[in-house]
Design a protein around this motif. Structure first.
Motif, mmCIF file in Angstrom:
data_model
loop_
_atom_site.group_PDB
_atom_site.id
_atom_site.type_symbol
_atom_site.label_atom_id
_atom_site.label_comp_id
_atom_site.label_asym_id
_atom_site.label_seq_id
_atom_site.Cartn_x
_atom_site.Cartn_y
_atom_site.Cartn_z
ATOM 1 N N PRO A 1 0.801 -1.237 0.000
ATOM 2 C CA PRO A 1 0.000 0.000 0.000
ATOM 3 C C PRO A 1 0.826 1.275 0.000
ATOM 4 O O PRO A 1 0.346 2.321 -0.457
ATOM 5 N N ASN A 2 2.053 1.221 0.489
ATOM 6 C CA ASN A 2 2.889 2.425 0.541
ATOM 7 C C ASN A 2 3.800 2.577 -0.681
ATOM 8 O O ASN A 2 4.558 3.554 -0.768
ATOM 9 N N LEU A 3 3.734 1.631 -1.603
ATOM 10 C CA LEU A 3 4.560 1.693 -2.810
ATOM 11 C C LEU A 3 4.027 2.777 -3.751
ATOM 12 O O LEU A 3 2.829 2.838 -4.024
ATOM 13 N N GLU A 4 4.911 3.638 -4.230
ATOM 14 C CA GLU A 4 4.491 4.664 -5.184
ATOM 15 C C GLU A 4 4.197 4.017 -6.531
ATOM 16 O O GLU A 4 5.014 3.261 -7.057
ATOM 17 N N THR A 5 3.032 4.324 -7.078
ATOM 18 C CA THR A 5 2.607 3.726 -8.348
ATOM 19 C C THR A 5 2.361 4.824 -9.380
ATOM 20 O O THR A 5 1.893 5.916 -9.059
ATOM 21 N N ILE A 6 2.678 4.481 -10.632
ATOM 22 C CA ILE A 6 2.498 5.424 -11.738
ATOM 23 C C ILE A 6 1.646 4.762 -12.821
ATOM 24 O O ILE A 6 1.951 3.653 -13.273
ATOM 25 N N TYR A 7 0.581 5.447 -13.213
ATOM 26 C CA TYR A 7 -0.259 4.974 -14.321
ATOM 27 C C TYR A 7 0.280 5.599 -15.598
ATOM 28 O O TYR A 7 0.245 6.823 -15.766
ATOM 29 N N ILE A 8 0.790 4.776 -16.516
ATOM 30 C CA ILE A 8 1.557 5.291 -17.649
ATOM 31 C C ILE A 8 0.752 5.417 -18.932
ATOM 32 O O ILE A 8 1.323 5.693 -19.988
ATOM 33 N N ASN A 9 -0.571 5.232 -18.874
ATOM 34 C CA ASN A 9 -1.438 5.578 -19.995
ATOM 35 C C ASN A 9 -2.166 6.866 -19.668
ATOM 36 O O ASN A 9 -2.539 7.087 -18.511
ATOM 37 N N TYR B 1 -5.653 4.158 -7.176
ATOM 38 C CA TYR B 1 -4.566 3.183 -7.322
ATOM 39 C C TYR B 1 -3.258 3.746 -7.864
ATOM 40 O O TYR B 1 -2.243 3.052 -7.844
ATOM 41 N N ALA B 2 -3.265 4.985 -8.358
ATOM 42 C CA ALA B 2 -2.045 5.574 -8.912
ATOM 43 C C ALA B 2 -1.698 6.845 -8.148
ATOM 44 O O ALA B 2 -2.542 7.735 -7.996
ATOM 45 N N ASP B 3 -0.479 6.933 -7.683
ATOM 46 C CA ASP B 3 -0.022 8.160 -7.036
ATOM 47 C C ASP B 3 0.310 9.229 -8.067
ATOM 48 O O ASP B 3 0.184 10.426 -7.804
ATOM 49 N N ILE B 4 0.760 8.774 -9.244
ATOM 50 C CA ILE B 4 1.127 9.667 -10.342
ATOM 51 C C ILE B 4 0.498 9.128 -11.620
ATOM 52 O O ILE B 4 0.404 7.909 -11.801
ATOM 53 N N ILE C 1 -4.189 14.582 -2.910
ATOM 54 C CA ILE C 1 -3.442 15.336 -3.918
ATOM 55 C C ILE C 1 -2.900 14.332 -4.928
ATOM 56 O O ILE C 1 -2.178 13.402 -4.552
ATOM 57 N N HIS C 2 -3.279 14.513 -6.187
ATOM 58 C CA HIS C 2 -2.817 13.588 -7.234
ATOM 59 C C HIS C 2 -1.713 14.264 -8.048
ATOM 60 O O HIS C 2 -1.844 15.418 -8.462
ATOM 61 N N LYS C 3 -0.637 13.537 -8.272
ATOM 62 C CA LYS C 3 0.499 14.062 -9.015
ATOM 63 C C LYS C 3 0.390 13.680 -10.492
ATOM 64 O O LYS C 3 -0.067 12.573 -10.813
ATOM 65 N N ILE C 4 0.821 14.570 -11.359
ATOM 66 C CA ILE C 4 0.783 14.265 -12.789
ATOM 67 C C ILE C 4 2.107 14.638 -13.450
ATOM 68 O O ILE C 4 2.837 15.520 -12.987
ATOM 69 N N HIS D 1 -6.194 20.180 -6.270
ATOM 70 C CA HIS D 1 -5.805 18.843 -5.824
ATOM 71 C C HIS D 1 -4.939 18.106 -6.843
ATOM 72 O O HIS D 1 -4.885 16.882 -6.867
ATOM 73 N N ILE D 2 -4.296 18.891 -7.713
ATOM 74 C CA ILE D 2 -3.353 18.352 -8.693
ATOM 75 C C ILE D 2 -1.993 18.992 -8.466
ATOM 76 O O ILE D 2 -1.887 20.211 -8.306
ATOM 77 N N GLU D 3 -0.961 18.165 -8.433
ATOM 78 C CA GLU D 3 0.412 18.665 -8.375
ATOM 79 C C GLU D 3 1.151 18.216 -9.622
ATOM 80 O O GLU D 3 1.319 17.016 -9.852
#
Length: 364
Positions: free
Chosen positions: A74-82, A95-98, A120-123, A153-155
């Motif tokens: 649960p603490n693993l940083e995840t990136i959605y790449i689509n 499910y995606a931090d970035i 806060i969702h990162k992009i 709420h976007i960084e």
């Protein structure tokens, strides 16, 4: 059932090697796991704690895969790449931090969802550099950033690009320097220093060795090199990485001497193959072996056999090969029913075989 052998320890060693390599070059990286489609056995066997602690984040193109990863770590940083679909922005936030983005309306929807969930969702804003995949046009970067950087709420944590994945556009210093230029523009106009410039993938690795990666490029997204040990541009092994991480074995389920060419009237087959008859070869015979996989499992063009034979054709669930007179140099029988044929695989073959429910996966 045909088998895909997965050499877990070699893959783990590849991941750990890359972690040390990127650390030595002051580059952050994310492991792209889409080839395994969030498989639980993969997570249990390969993405163990000793591996996870070596990487900053995990990236995937399937939200279901990120959901599985988050359930275990649960603490693993995840990136959605689509670039996210508007219909799934809630899942992206969950499910995606970035996430990688190219649409203002999508980012606004992500902001609304993140606000509702008090997150806060990162992009990362993706920029087109010639591959004609995801990415806004380079000249639109400032206007695009201006439209989204003040969302509550976007960084915006970075900009990025994708090269080599669809048309094989080769990365170069000049292309990657365009990302540095975009970063400088944003810094100058908005007094904002973006944290991540994500310009690297497996195809870009040789540029590090040749000192051709601009200093601002500080983030790589790596899949193929980690899992197959190669750089996709020329398919060459990268440094000390293991290449022999996957093996594919198909079973011979029939072996009979038959005509070299089909008989009677020939039309296009149901999978689009067309064979042109040759009357000069109509009386010739050779041994045909049928293997227990087909087009639903993998494209034969992505396979490399360890032995020499001809591919005759394929259907949805069978592949036919021609083994000639089926004799060894010592004039003994070469193959029999029940024997296995071994294949080497490229990245696409591995991805398709791993996703096929008809292929037995064996982690060793």
């Amino acid at each position: 059932m045909a088998e895909l052998i997965i050499h877990s320890e070699k893959i783990k060693e590849n991941i750990k090697f890359l972690s040390h390599y990127f650390e030595a070059h002051n580059i952050e990286w994310s492991l792209v796991t889409k080839v395994f489609s969030g498989d639980n056995t993969f997570i249990k066997t390969i993405l163990t704690k000793d591996v996870i602690e070596k990487i900053k984040s995990v990236s995937d193109s399937k939200l279901s895969s990120l959901k599985t990863l988050k359930a275990v770590y649960p603490n693993l940083e995840t990136i959605y790449i689509n670039p996210p679909a508007l219909a799934h922005v809630d899942d992206v936030i969950d499910y995606a931090d970035i996430s990688l983005n190219t649409s203002i309306s999508t980012i606004e929807a992500l902001n609304a969802s993140a606000k509702q969930k008090n997150r806060i969702h990162k992009i990362i804003i993706m920029i087109e550099l010639g591959e004609l995949r995801e990415g806004i046009n380079n000249e639109d970067v400032v206007a695009f950033y201006q439209s989204v950087f003040n969302l509550s709420h976007i960084e915006v944590v970075g900009i990025g690009s994708n090269l080599g994945c669809m048309f094989g556009i080769e990365p170069s210093y000049n292309k990657l320097e365009q990302l540095s230029y975009s970063k400088a523009l944003i810094a100058s106009k908005f007094n904002k220093n973006l944290k991540l410039i994500s310009g690297g993938t497996s195809i870009t690795l040789p540029l590090i060795e040749d000192n051709l990666v601009p200093k601002d490029i500080n983030h790589f997204r790596i899949g193929e090199a980690a899992f197959l040990g190669v750089c996709p541009l020329e398919g060459q092994q990268f440094k000390g990485l293991h290449k022999d991480t996957f093996e594919f074995y198909a079973n011979i389920i029939e072996l009979i001497e038959k005509n070299v060419v089909p008989g009677d009237v020939i039309t296009d087959s149901n999978n689009g193959q067309a064979i042109h008859n040759d009357s000069n070869r109509s009386t010739l015979k050779s041994y045909k072996a049928i293997l227990d996989f087909g087009l639903l499992d993998v494209d034969k063009n992505d396979l490399e056999a360890e032995d020499n034979f001809l591919f005759v054709g394929a259907t949805s669930d069978m592949v036919v090969i021609d083994v000639g007179d089926n004799k060894t140099e010592a004039n003994t029988i070469k193959y029999k029913v029940g024997d296995k044929i071994k294949f080497r695989l490229n990245y696409m073959a591995v991805a398709r075989l791993l996703s096929s429910k008809f292929i037995h996966k064996v982690y060793v």
